[in-house]
Scaffold this motif. Structure first.
Motif, PDB file in Angstrom:
ATOM      1  N   SER A  37       0.861  -1.183   0.000  1.00 42.39           N
ATOM      2  CA  SER A  37       0.000   0.000   0.000  1.00 42.39           C
ATOM      3  C   SER A  37       0.900   1.237   0.000  1.00 42.39           C
ATOM      4  N   GLU A  38       0.319   2.370  -0.316  1.00 40.49           N
ATOM      5  CA  GLU A  38       1.094   3.611  -0.301  1.00 40.49           C
ATOM      6  C   GLU A  38       1.660   3.861   1.096  1.00 40.49           C
ATOM      7  N   GLU A  39       0.889   3.595   2.118  1.00 38.29           N
ATOM      8  CA  GLU A  39       1.340   3.778   3.498  1.00 38.29           C
ATOM      9  C   GLU A  39       2.533   2.874   3.807  1.00 38.29           C
ATOM     10  N   GLU A  40       2.461   1.606   3.413  1.00 32.73           N
ATOM     11  CA  GLU A  40       3.575   0.672   3.641  1.00 32.73           C
ATOM     12  C   GLU A  40       4.814   1.109   2.876  1.00 32.73           C
ATOM     13  N   ALA A  41       4.637   1.535   1.633  1.00 33.43           N
ATOM     14  CA  ALA A  41       5.773   1.980   0.822  1.00 33.43           C
ATOM     15  C   ALA A  41       6.422   3.221   1.432  1.00 33.43           C
ATOM     16  N   GLU A  48       4.620   7.749  -8.871  1.00 34.61           N
ATOM     17  CA  GLU A  48       3.439   7.062  -9.397  1.00 34.61           C
ATOM     18  C   GLU A  48       2.598   6.439  -8.286  1.00 34.61           C
ATOM     19  N   ASN A  49       2.138   7.307  -7.381  1.00 28.94           N
ATOM     20  CA  ASN A  49       1.304   6.862  -6.253  1.00 28.94           C
ATOM     21  C   ASN A  49       1.987   5.794  -5.408  1.00 28.94           C
ATOM     22  N   ALA A  50       3.280   5.974  -5.205  1.00 24.14           N
ATOM     23  CA  ALA A  50       4.089   5.065  -4.374  1.00 24.14           C
ATOM     24  C   ALA A  50       4.129   3.648  -4.933  1.00 24.14           C
ATOM     25  N   THR A  51       4.143   3.538  -6.271  1.00 20.86           N
ATOM     26  CA  THR A  51       4.273   2.218  -6.900  1.00 20.86           C
ATOM     27  C   THR A  51       5.638   2.030  -7.551  1.00 20.86           C
ATOM     28  N   ARG A  52       6.474   3.061  -7.520  1.00 19.66           N
ATOM     29  CA  ARG A  52       7.813   3.001  -8.110  1.00 19.66           C
ATOM     30  C   ARG A  52       8.795   3.665  -7.154  1.00 19.66           C
ATOM     31  N   LEU A  53      10.005   3.124  -7.100  1.00 16.32           N
ATOM     32  CA  LEU A  53      11.087   3.661  -6.295  1.00 16.32           C
ATOM     33  C   LEU A  53      12.172   4.104  -7.266  1.00 16.32           C
ATOM     34  N   VAL A  54      12.551   5.381  -7.218  1.00 21.41           N
ATOM     35  CA  VAL A  54      13.432   5.951  -8.240  1.00 21.41           C
ATOM     36  C   VAL A  54      14.599   6.692  -7.609  1.00 21.41           C
ATOM     37  N   ARG A  55      15.753   6.574  -8.287  1.00 17.61           N
ATOM     38  CA  ARG A  55      16.930   7.346  -7.866  1.00 17.61           C
ATOM     39  C   ARG A  55      17.753   7.698  -9.092  1.00 17.61           C
ATOM     40  N   HIS A 107       7.213  -4.132  -3.731  1.00 15.16           N
ATOM     41  CA  HIS A 107       7.278  -5.244  -2.789  1.00 15.16           C
ATOM     42  C   HIS A 107       8.436  -4.919  -1.843  1.00 15.16           C
ATOM     43  N   GLU A 108       8.476  -5.540  -0.695  1.00 13.74           N
ATOM     44  CA  GLU A 108       9.563  -5.307   0.271  1.00 13.74           C
ATOM     45  C   GLU A 108      10.933  -5.450  -0.399  1.00 13.74           C
ATOM     46  N   ASN A 109      11.077  -6.389  -1.305  1.00 12.15           N
ATOM     47  CA  ASN A 109      12.376  -6.622  -1.959  1.00 12.15           C
ATOM     48  C   ASN A 109      12.865  -5.409  -2.744  1.00 12.15           C
TER      49      ASN A 109
END
Length: 90
Positions: A11-15, A29-36, A86-88
């Motif tokens: 969920s967005e909260e978990e992310a 993208e609504n906390a569905t992607r992690l970017v750097r 996902h956590e990974n």
């Protein structure tokens, strides 16, 4: 252990909670992607980084999306099989 699918993405909260541990990365993208974004001295150094990350990604069975702009590399992490994070990914 790679995510094999069949579960919901975070969920967005978990992310957002997990993202606190990786402050150099941004959620998009609504906390569905992690970017750097990484910056290097030149194109050669950027490509060496991409190749090192590709080797590690292949060994882990978890492949980021790469965006390359001369001396800049943007990595985007997400779990394709579940369409989100996902956590990974963290």
């Amino acid at each position: 252990m790679p995510c094999r699918g069949g579960i919901p993405p975070l969920s967005e909260e978990e992310a957002r909670r997990l993202a606190e541990a990786v402050p150099a990365w941004a959620l998009l993208e609504n906390a569905t992607r992690l970017v750097r974004r990484f910056e290097f001295q030149d194109f050669r150094a950027a490509m060496e980084f991409v190749n090192r990350v590709a080797e590690l990604a292949e060994a882990e069975g978890h492949h980021p999306d790469f965006e390359i702009h001369w001396n800049k590399v943007e990595l985007t992490l997400w779990t394709h099989k579940i369409g989100g994070l996902h956590e990974n990914d963290f």
